[in-house]
Enzyme design. Structure first.
Site, mmCIF file in Angstrom:
data_model
loop_
_atom_site.group_PDB
_atom_site.id
_atom_site.type_symbol
_atom_site.label_atom_id
_atom_site.label_comp_id
_atom_site.label_asym_id
_atom_site.label_seq_id
_atom_site.Cartn_x
_atom_site.Cartn_y
_atom_site.Cartn_z
ATOM 1 N N HIS A 46 0.825 -1.217 0.000
ATOM 2 C CA HIS A 46 0.000 0.000 0.000
ATOM 3 C C HIS A 46 0.858 1.266 0.000
ATOM 4 C CE1 HIS A 46 0.439 0.038 4.520
ATOM 5 N NE2 HIS A 46 0.409 1.341 4.311
ATOM 6 N N ASP B 40 0.045 -7.611 1.831
ATOM 7 C CA ASP B 40 0.425 -6.196 1.756
ATOM 8 C C ASP B 40 1.941 -6.040 1.752
ATOM 9 O OD1 ASP B 40 0.137 -3.449 1.604
ATOM 10 O OD2 ASP B 40 -0.059 -3.185 3.764
ATOM 11 N N SER C 78 4.634 2.910 7.689
ATOM 12 C CA SER C 78 4.350 1.674 6.958
ATOM 13 C C SER C 78 5.550 1.236 6.125
ATOM 14 C CB SER C 78 3.143 1.857 6.049
ATOM 15 O OG SER C 78 1.973 2.048 6.793
#
Length: 751
Positions: A91, A122, A191
């Site tokens: 992402h 992910d 992230s």
């Protein structure tokens, strides 16, 4: 005397244990890749300060650009080898966007290849042109202990190379993924950052924060990344930039945000760069002179957001919009870039709007008024709106995720009408039905009515609370029958004429009534035509096969699923086309059907435990190809090793024979059946068994399974159909005495 019910319970217990033991998982050639061997731990740093100094050169800043070239997203990654390989979250890199990596020394590198990706986990691996990186040592996430201290490095809110400490607080399953739960704050920009033990080894990638408390986050286990390192699926950036992007001949996205096209749908995610997170997607279709109408069907993931239609757009900040927002329907005139130039012309709630569901919006633009409809009902009529000529399209605001389908633009858009005669026949059929067992005769009466019957049944289920559960059952059964009838018609054709991709899409549609089968067939046709366009008219077969390999594996990144092999999505051919990831049989389906479009003699070969394809060249023996392993050519010895590793069986000549398209579809359904069995999903088990017996009606084992599951689901009369079939056909290998006992148990329950 012992009651007969006692024998029925003993019988069902025995059947349950036997059937559950019979339900294996989908087969595969070899075990999941083992974690990489650990190098001896370096001497433990004496402080977080020293640890950070050690790992800082390996941590990078990742950004992706919006469509105007400006930075739109930011995240973290880290080097996993010297020669330019970076690990991060999927992402973090967006979709179909240029990606940049800034290393700790301040150098900026453009990503040249998305080396591997795993949408479910992910995860992504990126390749940059660098050969002097400092890779981090990978740990074994299975060894993490609850309460163990950890350190995380990232770029929260753009504050580069920030460090924070915490502990492992547990292991949790989040949306079907096994995650490391952390007592640590995670913010946007973290992230993709490394989760480290005190020896500097990576055990996970930071991925999400808790919505409950700020000091709780989650990370993807590093062991989930290792299969991507061992078996990458590289996609060059030239191809990555085109994957999933809206069709440039039909749409023009504006103001950032992330617009993706998945066959028949447009999906909008992320806040746009306009005020209020506004992002637009303008249709290139010519707008008729007034009066004209536009319509779209839309679904929002968060009703606090907004998404819907725009019209009279000047291609910039000026346009009108009709959309749901905070539970109301709103008509707005946008005259500029910010809220001071926006004017809400009308806003009102509507009982016809379905929060969280699909809603059809329609606008009729006339000379003196604008009419706005939701689900066929007029909700706003405005004479204040005086739109100028301009373009039409879609809009989304804030962080809402919105899905759009069935966009229409024309002089007049007819509202879908329900045939009253169909309604009357459905109502008549239901008149004498009370809540209880699903009635096969009722399904037989309603199935020929088609989609209208499904719609009427579902509407009745909402209105009649007392009968809702039963009516939904009937609707599902009618829907299933329609899909299976379509499958039956396709499979009635000669073997060579069967469109196995179409048939596989129908199987996927059993579980997804929103699946747009024609759109995916068109997508597959485009793939085949694109591939044909690369070949000379007189290309030899070997050249065609080489071009097919290049197209699938190098240009489009199709690959075997490593970290989530048993996910049901891997058996849905539409999901395989979307994510370019699958298991051996579904990847082989894509390969063999594209090969057939090129005129190649390629057929499925059902090795026990591992499906491959076989290519028969004009001269010589059939060549085995393992599509799961990026088109690896197999010798007989290698095929033997595949079979032995998966099943312990010896390979014989019968295993190497081409299999029929029907048997391939049954094998796909058996994979789905095994998945549903592990999850104890009874409705899904019955759907798949119905489909299997539609294709192979003389399969005694599947009749036996279905009899048991129908009985367990309270469908005694339908279970008797399978029991009586078994008793009348007396198939070999079936214990008819046990079948007779099941029949007695069904009849006793009905008394």
């Amino acid at each position: 005397m012992i009651p007969q019910r006692y024998f029925a319970i003993r019988l069902l217990t025995a059947w349950s244990m036997w059937i559950i033991a019979s339900l294996g998982g989908v087969s595969r050639a070899d075990d999941a890749p083992m974690p990489a061997a650990q190098s001896p731990a370096s001497q433990s740093p004496t402080s977080v300060e020293k640890l950070f100094a050690k790992v800082r050169p390996s941590v990078v800043i990742i950004t992706f650009a919006g469509r105007d070239g400006q930075r739109e997203g930011l995240g973290t990654g880290f080097a996993v080898d010297r020669d330019g390989l970076i690990a991060t979250n999927l992402h973090v890199i967006g979709e179909a966007r240029p990606i940049s990596v800034e290393t700790a020394d301040g150098k900026r590198h453009e990503v040249t290849v998305v080396e591997a990706s795993d949408r479910v986990a992910d995860l992504a691996l990126l390749r940059i042109d660098a050969h002097d990186l400092t890779p981090l040592e990978l740990g074994d996430s299975d060894t993490l202990k609850q309460g163990q201290p950890i350190v995380a490095v990232g770029n929260p809110h753009g504050l580069t190379h920030s460090v924070v400490t915490g502990i492992v607080s547990g292991q949790r399953e989040i949306e079907g993924r096994q995650m490391i739960q952390l007592a640590i704050p995670i913010e946007p920009g973290n992230s993709g950052g490394p989760l480290l033990d005190l020896d500097g080894r990576v055990h996970g990638l930071l991925t999400m924060k808790s919505q409950v408390t700020p000091n709780l986050g989650f990370a993807v286990a590093i062991n989930r990344l290792k299969p991507l390192l061992e078996k990458p699926n590289p996609v060059p950036m030239s191809r990555w930039l085109a994957l999933g992007a809206p069709d440039a001949d039909r749409w023009t996205p504006l103001f950032g945000g992330r617009w993706r096209q998945k066959a028949g749908k447009l999906v909008a995610e992320g806040a746009g760069q306009g005020f209020g997170g506004r992002t637009l997607c303008l249709s290139k279709q010519e707008v008729p002179a007034v009066p004209y109408e536009i319509a779209v069907t839309v679904r929002l993931d968060d009703e606090a957001g907004a998404a819907g239609l725009i019209f009279a757009s000047d291609g910039g900040d000026r346009h009108f919009g009709f959309y749901p927002s905070a539970g109301k329907l709103r008509l707005t005139q946008f005259d500029g870039p910010d809220v001071t130039t926006w004017h809400v012309l009308d806003e009102r709630p509507s009982p016809d709007y379905l929060p969280g569901g699909w809603n059809t919006l329609k606008v009729r633009v006339d000379r003196e008024k604008v009419d706005c409809f939701v689900n066929g009902h007029l909700v706003i009529q405005s004479t204040r709106a005086q739109p100028n000529p301009g373009r039409a399209g879609l809009a989304k605001f804030r962080d809402t995720r919105a899905e759009f389908k069935e966009f229409q633009l024309g002089k007049e858009i007819a509202a879908p009408q329900t045939d009253q005669a169909v309604v009357d026949r459905v109502e008549e059929a239901l008149a004498g039905v009370s809540p209880g067992e699903l009635d096969g005769d009722l399904i037989d009466r309603l199935a020929p009515e088609g989609a209208a019957a499904v719609a009427v049944l579902r509407d009745r289920a909402k209105k009649l609370e007392r009968q809702a559960a039963h009516v939904r059952q009937v609707a599902a059964a009618v829907y299933e029958r329609r899909v299976l009838d379509e499958l039956t018609r396709e499979l009635a054709r000669d073997e060579a004429a069967i469109d196995v991709i179409f048939a596989a899409l129908l199987i996927a549609r059993l579980d997804n009534d929103e699946l747009d089968v024609p759109a995916y067939r068109e997508q597959f046709d485009r793939m085949a035509n694109e591939l044909k366009g690369r070949l000379a008219a007189d290309a030899e077969e070997a050249a065609k096969l080489k071009a097919l390999d290049e197209y699938l594996f190098n240009d489009n990144g199709f690959h075997g699923s490593r970290g989530d092999y048993y996910n049901r999505r891997n058996s849905y051919i539409n999901e395989v086309l979307d994510d370019r990831e699958g298991i051996p049989i579904t990847l082989s389906l894509v390969y063999m059907e594209l090969a057939r479009r090129l005129g190649l003699d390629v057929a499925g070969v059902g090795l026990p435990g591992h499906f491959v394809v076989g290519w028969q060249p004009p001269m010589g023996e059939r060549q085995l190809i393992d599509v799961f392993e990026r088109g690896q050519r197999l010798t007989r010895e290698q095929a033997q090793a595949r079979v032995l590793g998966a099943t312990g069986q010896a390979l014989d000549d019968s295993h190497l024979k081409p299999v029929t398209k029907k048997s391939i579809l049954v094998r796909v359904l058996h994979n789905l059946q095994s998945n549903a069995g592990r999850k104890r999903d009874m409705p899904a088990l019955l759907r798949y068994l119905d489909a299997i017996l539609t294709i192979a009606p003389d399969s005694p084992d599947d009749h036996m399974y279905r009899a048991f599951y129908r009985y367990q689901s309270g469908q005694g009369r339908r279970a008797l159909e399978d029991v009586d079939w078994l008793l009348s056909h007396d198939p070999p290998g079936i214990d008819l005495e046990r079948v007779g006992q099941l029949r007695d148990a069904i009849l006793n329950r009905a008394k």
